[in-house]
Design a protein around this motif. Structure first.
Motif, PDB file in Angstrom:
ATOM      1  N   SER A  83       0.781  -1.389   0.234  1.00 60.79           N
ATOM      2  CA  SER A  83       0.116  -0.140  -0.007  1.00 60.79           C
ATOM      3  C   SER A  83       0.717   1.434  -0.074  1.00 60.79           C
ATOM      4  CB  SER A  83      -0.952   0.030   1.225  1.00 60.79           C
ATOM      5  OG  SER A  83      -0.108  -0.155   2.257  1.00 60.79           O
ATOM      6  N   ASP A 110      -3.514  -8.061 -10.972  1.00 63.61           N
ATOM      7  CA  ASP A 110      -3.140  -8.173  -9.389  1.00 63.61           C
ATOM      8  C   ASP A 110      -3.164  -9.733  -9.337  1.00 63.61           C
ATOM      9  OD1 ASP A 110      -5.852  -8.578  -9.588  1.00 63.61           O
ATOM     10  OD2 ASP A 110      -6.594  -6.797  -8.561  1.00 63.61           O
ATOM     11  N   VAL A 143      -1.085   1.989  -5.077  1.00 68.57           N
ATOM     12  CA  VAL A 143      -1.793   0.734  -4.384  1.00 68.57           C
ATOM     13  C   VAL A 143      -2.456   1.220  -3.331  1.00 68.57           C
ATOM     14  CG1 VAL A 143      -1.638  -1.511  -3.233  1.00 68.57           C
ATOM     15  CG2 VAL A 143      -0.098  -0.929  -5.256  1.00 68.57           C
ATOM     16  N   ARG A 144      -3.659   0.720  -2.843  1.00 68.42           N
ATOM     17  CA  ARG A 144      -4.493   0.953  -1.681  1.00 68.42           C
ATOM     18  C   ARG A 144      -4.529   0.218  -0.723  1.00 68.42           C
ATOM     19  NH1 ARG A 144      -8.809   5.063  -2.839  1.00 68.42           N
ATOM     20  NH2 ARG A 144     -10.123   3.718  -1.740  1.00 68.42           N
ATOM     21  N   TRP A 146      -6.826  -0.530   1.214  1.00 70.35           N
ATOM     22  CA  TRP A 146      -8.274  -1.015   1.325  1.00 70.35           C
ATOM     23  C   TRP A 146      -9.299  -0.543   0.193  1.00 70.35           C
ATOM     24  CZ3 TRP A 146     -13.184   1.023   1.794  1.00 70.35           C
ATOM     25  CH2 TRP A 146     -14.181  -0.009   2.607  1.00 70.35           C
ATOM     26  N   SER A 147     -10.321  -1.293  -0.197  1.00 71.89           N
ATOM     27  CA  SER A 147     -10.948  -0.826  -1.296  1.00 71.89           C
ATOM     28  C   SER A 147     -12.382  -1.570  -1.189  1.00 71.89           C
ATOM     29  CB  SER A 147     -10.558  -1.011  -2.800  1.00 71.89           C
ATOM     30  OG  SER A 147     -11.395  -0.686  -3.691  1.00 71.89           O
ATOM     31  N   ASP A 153      -9.588  -1.346  -7.733  1.00 75.46           N
ATOM     32  CA  ASP A 153      -8.496  -0.565  -7.290  1.00 75.46           C
ATOM     33  C   ASP A 153      -7.381  -1.677  -7.184  1.00 75.46           C
ATOM     34  OD1 ASP A 153      -9.870   1.772  -7.481  1.00 75.46           O
ATOM     35  OD2 ASP A 153     -10.718   1.529  -5.445  1.00 75.46           O
ATOM     36  N   LEU A 155      -4.626  -3.301  -5.089  1.00 73.31           N
ATOM     37  CA  LEU A 155      -4.559  -3.584  -3.454  1.00 73.31           C
ATOM     38  C   LEU A 155      -3.136  -4.463  -3.176  1.00 73.31           C
ATOM     39  CD1 LEU A 155      -8.200  -4.962  -3.003  1.00 73.31           C
ATOM     40  CD2 LEU A 155      -7.217  -2.723  -2.147  1.00 73.31           C
ATOM     41  N   SER A 197      -7.735  -1.539   6.079  1.00 76.33           N
ATOM     42  CA  SER A 197      -6.759  -2.344   5.740  1.00 76.33           C
ATOM     43  C   SER A 197      -7.394  -3.672   5.399  1.00 76.33           C
ATOM     44  CB  SER A 197      -5.482  -2.475   6.580  1.00 76.33           C
ATOM     45  OG  SER A 197      -6.200  -2.960   7.797  1.00 76.33           O
ATOM     46  N   LEU A 198      -6.660  -4.431   4.514  1.00 81.48           N
ATOM     47  CA  LEU A 198      -6.893  -5.777   4.099  1.00 81.48           C
ATOM     48  C   LEU A 198      -6.661  -6.911   5.105  1.00 81.48           C
ATOM     49  CD1 LEU A 198      -5.801  -6.095   0.442  1.00 81.48           C
ATOM     50  CD2 LEU A 198      -8.142  -5.581   1.408  1.00 81.48           C
ATOM     51  N   SER A 239       0.305  -2.360   5.229  1.00 75.93           N
ATOM     52  CA  SER A 239      -1.232  -2.208   4.984  1.00 75.93           C
ATOM     53  C   SER A 239      -1.743  -1.784   6.371  1.00 75.93           C
ATOM     54  CB  SER A 239      -1.962  -3.460   4.561  1.00 75.93           C
ATOM     55  OG  SER A 239      -1.419  -3.862   3.213  1.00 75.93           O
TER      56      SER A 239
END
Length: 280
Positions: A83, A110, A143-144, A146-147, A153, A155, A197-198, A239
């Motif tokens: 992230s 991804d 890179v995020r 969370w989405s 997006d 990840l 966050s994941l 993350s």
């Protein structure tokens, strides 16, 4: 004069607060802004590419991978992206001396094998007849952490690079080619931070099934999943909740407190009783 005294006394405290706040945050940001580059002549640099997602060759960011193949092959590599990073994929295809015009393309997927759009860069290029090489670039979105489930997006997790030629003629099919790939990232920082966050990065894996074990017993197997991609960032997957956005939030809070003190000082008055003239 009163405002000057108040501000002169508060500014050193502001400087100390900002220094203590920025001190621990700036150092990691500066350290994480440059990828862990491997020397171009490193013996551990990959010299081949996979032919599918499952056999993709793993590479580190900052490491130059090379491979030999034939025009018409699909070449696959994989790399980790965390992230706050904005990965840039650069590929160079070295073509034989004699060939017709060829169009090459680099695609990035991804960990869920969703094709990620390039924010900018020459993702597809056509090499003129007889050209020695062609260079491709794909700059991904940031890179995020969370989405939303429905969004596409980028990840944190494993990313796949696929390099191939499009619409080859029969004369060019099977000609020997060489490929070079390098992935680098820019640390975007708090401007790309999100709340959330994941639970874990998107790293593909499959369930382990022991020899002689049927499908019903495999469900109760406690040996855990076999990870298809074992590579990860040098500092591990972050993350997390921390970003330099918290630094600027703290600075804003300090400035708001100083503004409140200054406003109170201006409006409270001198505190001395007014002179009342004697009654006639």
């Amino acid at each position: 004069m009163r405002i000057t005294r108040v501000l002169s006394g508060a500014l050193p405290a502001l400087g100390l607060t900002v220094g203590l706040t920025l001190g621990p945050a700036v150092a990691p940001a500066a350290a994480g802004s440059s990828p862990s580059a491997s020397p171009s002549g490193d013996a551990s640099a990959p010299t081949e590419a996979g032919t599918s997602f499952r056999t993709a060759t793993e590479i580190d960011q900052g490491q130059k991978a090379t491979a030999s193949g034939s025009a018409g092959d699909y070449l696959y590599w994989s790399f980790p992206a965390d992230s706050g990073q904005r990965p840039t994929v650069k590929a160079t295809v070295k073509l034989p001396k004699s060939h017709t015009g060829q169009t090459w393309q680099v695609d990035v997927y991804d960990g869920l094998r969703r094709r990620q759009a390039c924010q900018y860069g020459a993702q597809t290029r056509t090499a003129a007849a007889g050209a020695a090489s062609v260079e491709l670039t794909c700059v991904l979105r940031t890179v995020r952490a969370w989405s939303e489930p429905w969004a596409n997006d980028p990840l944190p997790g494993t990313y796949y690079v696929r390099l191939t030629a499009l619409g080859l003629t029969a004369a060019d099919l099977g000609l020997p080619i060489g490929a070079e790939l390098r992935v680098e990232s820019k640390d975007i920082g708090g401007s790309a931070a999100v709340d959330g966050s994941l639970a874990r990065p998107l790293v593909p894996g499959i369930a382990v099934q022991k020899a002689g074990q049927d499908d019903s017993d495999a469900k109760d197997d406690s040996s855990g999943p076999a990870v298809l991609s074992s590579i990860e960032p040098d500092d591990g997957w972050s993350s997390g909740w921390w970003s330099d956005r918290w630094v600027w939030t703290a600075i804003g809070a300090v400035l708001a407190a100083l503004a409140g003190i200054g406003g109170y000082t201006l409006t409270r008055g001198s505190g001395r009783p007014r002179h009342v003239p004697p009654s006639a």
